[in-house]
Design a protein around this motif. Structure first.
Motif, PDB file in Angstrom:
ATOM      1  N   SER A 142       0.912  -1.254   0.100  1.00 14.79           N
ATOM      2  CA  SER A 142       0.190  -0.068  -0.002  1.00 14.79           C
ATOM      3  C   SER A 142       1.011   1.327   0.015  1.00 14.79           C
ATOM      4  N   HIS A 143       1.278   1.537   1.201  1.00 11.59           N
ATOM      5  CA  HIS A 143       2.272   2.899   1.250  1.00 11.59           C
ATOM      6  C   HIS A 143       3.235   2.622   2.137  1.00 11.59           C
ATOM      7  N   CYS A 144       4.400   3.217   1.687  1.00 11.44           N
ATOM      8  CA  CYS A 144       5.728   3.185   2.518  1.00 11.44           C
ATOM      9  C   CYS A 144       6.499   4.568   2.325  1.00 11.44           C
ATOM     10  N   GLN A 145       6.972   5.030   3.652  1.00 13.13           N
ATOM     11  CA  GLN A 145       7.877   6.102   3.579  1.00 13.13           C
ATOM     12  C   GLN A 145       9.371   5.813   3.828  1.00 13.13           C
ATOM     13  N   LEU A 146      10.236   6.495   3.246  1.00 14.61           N
ATOM     14  CA  LEU A 146      11.589   6.022   3.329  1.00 14.61           C
ATOM     15  C   LEU A 146      12.267   7.481   3.640  1.00 14.61           C
ATOM     16  N   SER A 147      13.393   7.496   4.328  1.00 14.36           N
ATOM     17  CA  SER A 147      14.290   8.646   5.015  1.00 14.36           C
ATOM     18  C   SER A 147      15.674   8.143   4.285  1.00 14.36           C
ATOM     19  N   GLN A 148      16.277   9.397   4.117  1.00 15.69           N
ATOM     20  CA  GLN A 148      17.704   9.237   3.582  1.00 15.69           C
ATOM     21  C   GLN A 148      18.672   8.772   4.703  1.00 15.69           C
ATOM     22  N   ASP A 149      19.203   7.600   4.575  1.00 19.51           N
ATOM     23  CA  ASP A 149      20.399   7.168   5.565  1.00 19.51           C
ATOM     24  C   ASP A 149      21.648   6.782   4.960  1.00 19.51           C
ATOM     25  N   GLN A 150      22.237   5.822   5.514  1.00 19.43           N
ATOM     26  CA  GLN A 150      23.493   5.223   4.861  1.00 19.43           C
ATOM     27  C   GLN A 150      23.208   4.386   3.745  1.00 19.43           C
ATOM     28  N   PHE A 151      22.026   3.897   3.263  1.00 17.85           N
ATOM     29  CA  PHE A 151      21.772   3.393   2.078  1.00 17.85           C
ATOM     30  C   PHE A 151      21.593   4.307   0.939  1.00 17.85           C
ATOM     31  N   THR A 152      22.372   3.995   0.150  1.00 22.96           N
ATOM     32  CA  THR A 152      22.305   4.852  -1.002  1.00 22.96           C
ATOM     33  C   THR A 152      21.453   4.666  -2.083  1.00 22.96           C
ATOM     34  N   HIS A 153      20.993   3.472  -2.466  1.00 25.86           N
ATOM     35  CA  HIS A 153      20.041   3.148  -3.560  1.00 25.86           C
ATOM     36  C   HIS A 153      18.887   2.377  -2.940  1.00 25.86           C
ATOM     37  N   VAL A 154      17.722   2.620  -3.744  1.00 27.35           N
ATOM     38  CA  VAL A 154      16.440   2.075  -3.555  1.00 27.35           C
ATOM     39  C   VAL A 154      15.980   1.148  -4.863  1.00 27.35           C
ATOM     40  N   ARG A 166       7.420   9.553  -4.902  1.00 27.21           N
ATOM     41  CA  ARG A 166       7.463  10.905  -4.801  1.00 27.21           C
ATOM     42  C   ARG A 166       8.895  11.040  -4.040  1.00 27.21           C
ATOM     43  N   GLY A 167       9.974  11.923  -4.513  1.00 27.89           N
ATOM     44  CA  GLY A 167      11.100  12.262  -3.743  1.00 27.89           C
ATOM     45  C   GLY A 167      12.295  11.609  -4.231  1.00 27.89           C
ATOM     46  N   PHE A 168      12.037  10.887  -5.341  1.00 28.70           N
ATOM     47  CA  PHE A 168      13.071  10.152  -5.984  1.00 28.70           C
ATOM     48  C   PHE A 168      13.955  10.809  -7.108  1.00 28.70           C
ATOM     49  N   MET A 169      14.972  10.430  -7.401  1.00 29.63           N
ATOM     50  CA  MET A 169      15.438  10.890  -8.811  1.00 29.63           C
ATOM     51  C   MET A 169      14.695  10.543  -9.836  1.00 29.63           C
ATOM     52  N   TYR A 170      14.145   9.209 -10.022  1.00 31.06           N
ATOM     53  CA  TYR A 170      13.324   8.669 -11.034  1.00 31.06           C
ATOM     54  C   TYR A 170      12.039   8.414 -10.600  1.00 31.06           C
ATOM     55  N   ASN A 206      17.043   3.409  -7.805  1.00 27.01           N
ATOM     56  CA  ASN A 206      16.690   4.494  -7.703  1.00 27.01           C
ATOM     57  C   ASN A 206      17.531   5.161  -6.596  1.00 27.01           C
ATOM     58  N   ILE A 207      17.379   6.561  -6.512  1.00 29.02           N
ATOM     59  CA  ILE A 207      18.045   7.372  -5.465  1.00 29.02           C
ATOM     60  C   ILE A 207      17.022   8.509  -4.713  1.00 29.02           C
ATOM     61  N   THR A 236      12.748  12.566   2.804  1.00 30.22           N
ATOM     62  CA  THR A 236      12.006  11.433   2.617  1.00 30.22           C
ATOM     63  C   THR A 236      11.365  11.584   1.343  1.00 30.22           C
ATOM     64  N   GLY A 237      11.028  10.271   1.255  1.00 32.20           N
ATOM     65  CA  GLY A 237      10.457   9.774  -0.182  1.00 32.20           C
ATOM     66  C   GLY A 237       9.428   8.751   0.379  1.00 32.20           C
ATOM     67  N   THR A 238       8.258   8.708  -0.665  1.00 26.11           N
ATOM     68  CA  THR A 238       6.992   7.953  -0.537  1.00 26.11           C
ATOM     69  C   THR A 238       6.999   6.957  -1.623  1.00 26.11           C
ATOM     70  N   ILE A 239       6.381   5.637  -1.290  1.00 31.52           N
ATOM     71  CA  ILE A 239       6.147   4.843  -2.518  1.00 31.52           C
ATOM     72  C   ILE A 239       4.704   4.308  -2.030  1.00 31.52           C
ATOM     73  N   ASP A 240       3.837   4.330  -3.173  1.00 33.27           N
ATOM     74  CA  ASP A 240       2.581   4.000  -3.003  1.00 33.27           C
ATOM     75  C   ASP A 240       2.237   2.807  -4.023  1.00 33.27           C
ATOM     76  N   VAL A 241       1.351   2.133  -3.803  1.00 40.16           N
ATOM     77  CA  VAL A 241       1.068   0.656  -4.355  1.00 40.16           C
ATOM     78  C   VAL A 241      -0.372   0.650  -4.413  1.00 40.16           C
ATOM     79  N   ARG A 242      -1.002   0.248  -5.559  1.00 40.17           N
ATOM     80  CA  ARG A 242      -2.531   0.149  -5.646  1.00 40.17           C
ATOM     81  C   ARG A 242      -2.664  -1.451  -5.663  1.00 40.17           C
ATOM     82  N   THR A 243      -2.215  -2.271  -6.262  1.00 42.29           N
ATOM     83  CA  THR A 243      -2.497  -3.737  -6.102  1.00 42.29           C
ATOM     84  C   THR A 243      -0.844  -4.643  -6.054  1.00 42.29           C
TER      85      THR A 243
END
Length: 213
Positions: free
Chosen positions: A142-154, A169-173, A190-191, A196-203
């Protein structure tokens, strides 16, 4: 649901980084040889669980001396992996979050099975992620929020045949209402460009993998 965070230490890749991950108040669970890792670092697992086929009799006695509780089973007459048994127990405690450490290693079959185990906690409505020194893996539907930290790639990989309505939202791509299917590599590397960035999924179910080289 309570405020407890449960950390499961399995017998895969572990190190000082894993000890530094522990916070005050965390419940520690040792899974097979992961229990030996904990006790040899001066920690007392709330539970040590597994068939313990990877420890000697002397090491098992050491685990028993320093664990608050031990649940041992026959290494042959069982249907679940040690990690699944531990995760099932942890889900039953209704914690705020479960973190799996030492579940990635040289056995790719176990590594892949442990990634799939994220589906059990997702279905139960319990936040769960896999962490090691270079990766953090979670499963989203459904929904996920990520924050910048030591991990450089998503990276995003579908765990179902198709994942639809992916919006970033909040990503380079960025993506807008995109679809990923098994075998697609569009979501790799992705980066985050915002704090903070968000990821939303419908199904569908989407693996969200934060990593660093």
């Amino acid at each position: 649901m309570n405020s407890t965070r449960i950390l499961l230490f399995a017998g895969g890749n572990l190190g000082d980084w894993a000890i530094r991950y522990i916070r005050e108040g965390d419940w520690l669970v040792g899974v097979d040889r992961g229990a030996l890792f904990l006790v040899r670092n001066g920690l007392s697992p709330r539970l040590s669980i597994g068939d313990f086929d990877s420890v000697t009799a002397e090491e098992m006695a050491e685990i028993e001396r320093h664990s608050l509780d031990v649940s041992a089973c026959d290494p042959v007459m069982k249907d679940l992996t040690d990690t699944e048994m531990a995760l099932t127990w942890a889900i039953g405690q209704k914690p705020r979050e479960i973190v799996l450490l030492g579940v990635l290693g040289s056995r790719f079959d176990h590594t892949l099975a442990n990634v799939h185990l994220l589906g059990k906690s997702l279905q139960a409505g319990v936040s769960c992620r896999i962490v090691d020194e270079r990766n953090e893996i979670r499963l989203v539907n459904s929904h996920c929020q990520l924050s910048q930290d030591q991990f450089t790639h998503v990276s995003l990989l579908p765990l179902t045949m198709e994942v639809t309505g992916i919006t970033l939202r909040g990503f380079m791509y960025p993506l807008e209402d995109a679809t990923l299917r098994i075998g697609d590599t569009l979501g790799i590397s992705n980066i985050l460009v915002e704090q903070t960035g968000t990821i939303d999924v419908r199904t569908g179910r989407l693996l969200v993998i934060k990593s660093k080289d």
